[in-house]
Design a protein around this motif. Structure first.
Motif, short mmCIF file in Angstrom:
data_model
loop_
_atom_site.label_atom_id
_atom_site.label_comp_id
_atom_site.label_asym_id
_atom_site.label_seq_id
_atom_site.Cartn_x
_atom_site.Cartn_y
_atom_site.Cartn_z
N VAL A 94 -9.31 -7.15 22.73
CA VAL A 94 -8.60 -6.03 23.35
C VAL A 94 -9.58 -4.94 23.76
O VAL A 94 -9.47 -4.36 24.85
N CYS A 95 -10.56 -4.65 22.89
CA CYS A 95 -11.53 -3.59 23.20
C CYS A 95 -12.33 -3.88 24.46
O CYS A 95 -12.79 -2.94 25.13
N TRP A 96 -12.48 -5.15 24.80
CA TRP A 96 -13.21 -5.50 26.03
C TRP A 96 -12.62 -4.77 27.23
O TRP A 96 -13.35 -4.38 28.15
N TYR A 97 -11.29 -4.57 27.22
CA TYR A 97 -10.61 -3.98 28.37
C TYR A 97 -10.55 -2.45 28.33
O TYR A 97 -10.05 -1.83 29.28
N LEU A 98 -11.04 -1.84 27.27
CA LEU A 98 -10.83 -0.40 27.09
C LEU A 98 -11.99 0.46 27.57
O LEU A 98 -12.23 1.55 27.08
N ARG A 102 -6.10 1.67 30.27
CA ARG A 102 -5.35 0.46 30.60
C ARG A 102 -3.95 0.53 29.96
O ARG A 102 -3.79 1.01 28.85
N HIS A 103 -2.99 -0.04 30.65
CA HIS A 103 -1.65 -0.20 30.11
C HIS A 103 -1.67 -1.33 29.08
O HIS A 103 -2.34 -2.36 29.27
N ILE A 104 -0.91 -1.17 28.01
CA ILE A 104 -0.77 -2.23 27.02
C ILE A 104 -0.25 -3.51 27.66
O ILE A 104 -0.73 -4.61 27.38
N ALA A 105 0.74 -3.37 28.54
CA ALA A 105 1.31 -4.54 29.20
C ALA A 105 0.26 -5.26 30.05
O ALA A 105 0.25 -6.49 30.13
N GLU A 106 -0.62 -4.50 30.68
CA GLU A 106 -1.67 -5.09 31.52
C GLU A 106 -2.64 -5.90 30.68
O GLU A 106 -3.03 -7.02 31.04
N ILE A 107 -3.03 -5.35 29.52
CA ILE A 107 -3.94 -6.07 28.62
C ILE A 107 -3.27 -7.32 28.06
O ILE A 107 -3.87 -8.39 28.00
N SER A 123 -4.01 -1.13 16.16
CA SER A 123 -3.47 -0.24 15.13
C SER A 123 -4.53 0.36 14.21
O SER A 123 -4.56 1.58 14.00
N PRO A 124 -5.48 -0.45 13.66
CA PRO A 124 -6.50 0.16 12.79
C PRO A 124 -7.38 1.17 13.52
O PRO A 124 -7.81 2.16 12.93
N LEU A 125 -7.64 0.94 14.81
CA LEU A 125 -8.47 1.86 15.58
C LEU A 125 -7.73 3.16 15.88
O LEU A 125 -8.33 4.23 15.91
N LYS A 126 -6.41 3.05 16.09
CA LYS A 126 -5.60 4.25 16.31
C LYS A 126 -5.66 5.17 15.10
O LYS A 126 -5.80 6.39 15.22
N HIS A 127 -5.54 4.57 13.92
CA HIS A 127 -5.51 5.37 12.70
C HIS A 127 -6.82 6.10 12.43
O HIS A 127 -6.84 7.12 11.74
N ARG A 128 -7.93 5.57 12.99
CA ARG A 128 -9.22 6.23 12.84
C ARG A 128 -9.56 7.10 14.05
O ARG A 128 -10.70 7.55 14.18
N ALA A 129 -8.59 7.32 14.92
CA ALA A 129 -8.76 8.19 16.10
C ALA A 129 -9.92 7.75 16.98
O ALA A 129 -10.67 8.57 17.50
N LEU A 130 -10.06 6.44 17.14
CA LEU A 130 -11.13 5.90 17.98
C LEU A 130 -10.68 5.66 19.42
O LEU A 130 -11.48 5.29 20.28
N SER A 132 -8.46 7.00 22.94
CA SER A 132 -7.84 8.07 23.70
C SER A 132 -6.55 7.52 24.29
O SER A 132 -6.52 6.40 24.80
N ARG A 133 -5.48 8.32 24.22
CA ARG A 133 -4.19 7.84 24.69
C ARG A 133 -3.59 8.83 25.67
O ARG A 133 -3.57 10.03 25.43
N SER A 134 -3.17 8.28 26.79
CA SER A 134 -2.41 9.05 27.76
C SER A 134 -1.28 8.13 28.19
O SER A 134 -1.46 7.25 29.04
N ASP A 135 -0.12 8.28 27.53
CA ASP A 135 0.98 7.32 27.70
C ASP A 135 1.16 6.91 29.15
O ASP A 135 1.22 7.76 30.03
N PRO A 136 1.27 5.59 29.38
CA PRO A 136 1.24 4.49 28.43
C PRO A 136 -0.13 3.80 28.38
O PRO A 136 -0.20 2.60 28.15
N GLU A 137 -1.20 4.52 28.60
CA GLU A 137 -2.54 3.92 28.71
C GLU A 137 -3.41 4.29 27.51
O GLU A 137 -3.28 5.37 26.92
N TYR A 138 -4.33 3.37 27.20
CA TYR A 138 -5.31 3.59 26.14
C TYR A 138 -6.71 3.34 26.70
O TYR A 138 -6.91 2.53 27.60
N THR A 139 -7.68 4.01 26.08
CA THR A 139 -9.09 3.73 26.36
C THR A 139 -9.88 4.07 25.10
O THR A 139 -9.40 4.81 24.23
#
Length: 316
Positions: A94-98, A102-107, A123-130, A132-139
């Motif tokens: 998953v990190c390859w795409y970040l 990216r949209h979760i659905a796209e990944i 999920s583990p990366l979210k909890h460590r604040a690694l 960036s989120r701008s709904d509905p995208e992550y990087t």
């Protein structure tokens, strides 16, 4: 893909020390039997080196390898993070795409897994604040670029190992976690990949299937994408990735016109290869615009050249 146990071993050896399987089993919590299997896999992949100590006791250390170096960089820059708990094979894919939002659905669509699978991996990366989120995208956050480097290195290593079991001269041109575009240097390797399941000829060598027979200098490229159909849009992108010279650009435009490849479809495919500006430029001649060539990412044919090419190959 490297396993969680494999990451635990690399983590334990990241300081450059040597250790026995028994010591690694005690440190990582995995059984000796499982550790022996993991060590054999890492040794075969070139990630570990082995030596024999007193009484012929087996000792291993991290080898000089792109994957071990990438993990060592990550671990040294973020030594306060327990990466063996956060990372899994799914998380690395998953990190390859970040590298960009990216949209979760796209990944999920690219990996052929569920959206919940992507969320679970992150999920583990979210909890460590690694992230960036701008709904509905992550990087990934910029400061954890070594994690992206590790993900890219692990994925490329996996593809390289797979293809070189079949074609030793193969090199990776482009890859993502499920797909790879490769070159080979010998006719023997071309024959081997043509006979291998899950590999298809692509690029200019595939144009003959559509009535466009061009001279190939060297061996054709090959595409790995299990259970996926190789589309004309992919073939155009592969051709441009391998060579964006004026002749290949002209041939690509000819294939687009021959098959009437929709611009939106090709642009959507091109985003994965960072070829959107190039694809946009390719449609200019098809729309009758041969004159504006300033600030283009590729060299386009003039009208006379392209018309002569169309006539040569019987394209109306």
């Amino acid at each position: 893909m490297i396993t969680k146990a494999g990451l635990a071993v690399l983590d334990a050896l990241s300081t450059g020390r040597e250790a026995t399987p028994e010591e690694l089993a005690a440190e990582t919590g995995y059984s000796r039997e499982h550790l022996y299997e993991v060590l054999d896999e890492l040794l075969a992949a070139g990630l570990l080196a082995e030596a024999r100590g007193p009484s012929n006791h087996r000792r291993v250390r991290a080898a000089e390898h792109p994957v071990t170096e990438a993990y060592r960089t990550l671990q040294s820059e973020f030594s306060h993070v327990n990466w063996t708990e956060l990372l899994s094979p799914a998380a690395l894919r998953v990190c390859w795409y970040l590298d960009r939002p990216r949209h979760i659905a796209e990944i999920a669509d690219r990996l052929r897994i569920t959206r919940q699978g992507v969320h679970s991996a992150l999920s583990p990366l979210k909890h460590r604040a690694l992230l960036s989120r701008s709904d509905p995208e992550y990087t990934l956050r910029d400061e954890v670029s070594p994690l992206l480097a590790l993900a890219r290195t692990v994925v490329q290593h996996e593809h390289r190992s797979r293809v070189r079991e079949i074609a030793p001269s193969a090199t990776i041109v482009w890859c993502d976690p499920r797909r790879a575009l490769v070159r080979v240097q010998t006719a023997e390797d071309t024959d081997a990949l043509q006979a291998a399941p899950d590999w298809e000829m692509t690029g200019l060598g595939r144009f003959a299937e559509y009535g466009l027979q061009f001279f190939l200098a060297g061996e054709p490229p090959f595409w790995y994408a299990p259970d996926e159909k190789l589309t004309p849009a992919e073939i155009v992108c592969h051709t441009l990735l391998l060579d964006s010279g004026s002749r290949r650009v002209s041939y690509s435009i000819l294939l687009i016109e021959t098959l009437d490849i929709d611009q939106e479809t090709l642009t959507e495919t091109a985003q994965w290869y960072d070829l959107e500006p190039t694809v946009d430029a390719l449609y200019r001649p098809l729309q009758g615009d041969f004159d504006r060539t300033d600030n283009l990412p590729v060299s386009l044919p003039n009208k006379a050249e392209y018309m002569a090419l169309k006539e040569q190959y019987g394209v109306p």
